[in-house]
Scaffold this motif. Structure first.
Motif, PDB file in Angstrom:
ATOM      1  N   PRO A 182       0.991  -1.368  -0.005  1.00  0.00           N
ATOM      2  CA  PRO A 182       0.291  -0.047  -0.094  1.00  0.00           C
ATOM      3  C   PRO A 182       0.922   1.357  -0.028  1.00  0.00           C
ATOM      4  O   PRO A 182       2.042   1.263   0.213  1.00  0.00           O
ATOM      5  N   MET A 183       0.181   2.289  -0.156  1.00  0.00           N
ATOM      6  CA  MET A 183       0.988   3.835  -0.199  1.00  0.00           C
ATOM      7  C   MET A 183       1.099   3.991   1.220  1.00  0.00           C
ATOM      8  O   MET A 183       0.183   3.922   2.126  1.00  0.00           O
ATOM      9  N   SER A 230      -0.935  -1.982  -4.190  1.00  0.00           N
ATOM     10  CA  SER A 230      -2.327  -2.614  -3.592  1.00  0.00           C
ATOM     11  C   SER A 230      -3.059  -1.760  -2.457  1.00  0.00           C
ATOM     12  O   SER A 230      -2.491  -0.790  -1.885  1.00  0.00           O
ATOM     13  N   GLY A 231      -4.138  -2.087  -2.160  1.00  0.00           N
ATOM     14  CA  GLY A 231      -4.919  -1.528  -1.253  1.00  0.00           C
ATOM     15  C   GLY A 231      -5.941  -0.759  -1.964  1.00  0.00           C
ATOM     16  O   GLY A 231      -6.280  -0.532  -3.230  1.00  0.00           O
ATOM     17  N   SER A 265      -2.803   1.423 -13.386  1.00  0.00           N
ATOM     18  CA  SER A 265      -1.921   0.301 -13.829  1.00  0.00           C
ATOM     19  C   SER A 265      -1.139  -0.073 -12.501  1.00  0.00           C
ATOM     20  O   SER A 265       0.034  -0.134 -12.349  1.00  0.00           O
ATOM     21  N   ASN A 266      -1.930  -0.320 -11.335  1.00  0.00           N
ATOM     22  CA  ASN A 266      -1.676  -0.789 -10.120  1.00  0.00           C
ATOM     23  C   ASN A 266      -2.404  -2.036  -9.724  1.00  0.00           C
ATOM     24  O   ASN A 266      -3.100  -2.639 -10.671  1.00  0.00           O
ATOM     25  N   GLN A 267      -2.634  -2.435  -8.618  1.00  0.00           N
ATOM     26  CA  GLN A 267      -3.571  -3.542  -7.930  1.00  0.00           C
ATOM     27  C   GLN A 267      -4.352  -2.854  -6.929  1.00  0.00           C
ATOM     28  O   GLN A 267      -4.752  -3.386  -6.089  1.00  0.00           O
ATOM     29  N   LEU A 268      -4.969  -1.581  -7.243  1.00  0.00           N
ATOM     30  CA  LEU A 268      -5.859  -1.178  -6.423  1.00  0.00           C
ATOM     31  C   LEU A 268      -7.325  -1.776  -6.355  1.00  0.00           C
ATOM     32  O   LEU A 268      -7.465  -1.958  -7.467  1.00  0.00           O
ATOM     33  N   THR A 269      -7.741  -1.943  -5.197  1.00  0.00           N
ATOM     34  CA  THR A 269      -9.267  -2.614  -5.034  1.00  0.00           C
ATOM     35  C   THR A 269      -9.906  -1.749  -4.326  1.00  0.00           C
ATOM     36  O   THR A 269      -9.598  -0.769  -3.694  1.00  0.00           O
ATOM     37  N   GLY A 270     -11.339  -2.104  -4.263  1.00  0.00           N
ATOM     38  CA  GLY A 270     -12.374  -1.316  -3.353  1.00  0.00           C
ATOM     39  C   GLY A 270     -13.224  -0.579  -4.154  1.00  0.00           C
ATOM     40  O   GLY A 270     -12.778  -0.093  -5.220  1.00  0.00           O
TER      41      GLY A 270
END
Length: 147
Positions: free
Chosen positions: A39-40, A61-62, A82-87
């Motif tokens: 995460p950041m 992520s996160g 282009s990351n894996q950010l979710t939610g």
């Protein structure tokens, strides 16, 4: 004091160090095109002078919707594509009155487009393509865009 940090398109790996929050006068933080993960760190939100953040093309992520975004009153540009950010999509990000670019394409964000997007009167560019968004696109929520 350091005002701009550009580390893009390198072979940087691992997480973003918490110590980055010690760069209290930083205005531009650009680390795109690496292999950053995790995460950041919350320490980024201690840098109240930040005007632009670019962590595009990493593997962060996160969720991009964190309750401490209000600590970045000067933020104008946010690039997290282009990351894996979710939610759910950026509810707190939409509280920034100075934002004119939000780029969250190519992540795994879910939910619909929040009605608050119409409150961003300076917003010129909103990139949300290639996510998992659902629901209706309601032009009445986007007062400053043309449909």
């Amino acid at each position: 004091m350091l005002r701009s940090l550009f580390l893009g398109i390198n072979n940087l790996e691992g997480g973003i160090p918490m110590e980055i929050g010690n760069l209290s006068r930083l205005e531009l933080l650009n680390i795109p095109g690496g292999s950053l993960t995790g995460p950041m760190p919350s320490s980024i939100f201690n840098i109240s002078s930040l005007k632009a953040i670019d962590f595009s093309n990493n593997s962060l992520s996160g969720s991009p919707s964190v309750p401490i975004y209000h600590k970045l009153p000067e933020l104008e540009q946010l690039y997290l594509r282009s990351n894996q950010l979710t939610g759910l999509i950026l509810l707190n990000i939409l509280d920034f009155k100075r934002l004119w670019v939000i780029s969250l394409s190519d992540n795994k964000l879910t939910g619909g487009l929040p009605a608050k997007v119409g409150n961003l009167t300076r917003l010129k560019y909103l990139f949300l393509d290639n996510n998992r968004l659902t629901g209706m696109f309601d032009c009445f929520h986007i007062l400053y865009f043309e449909c």
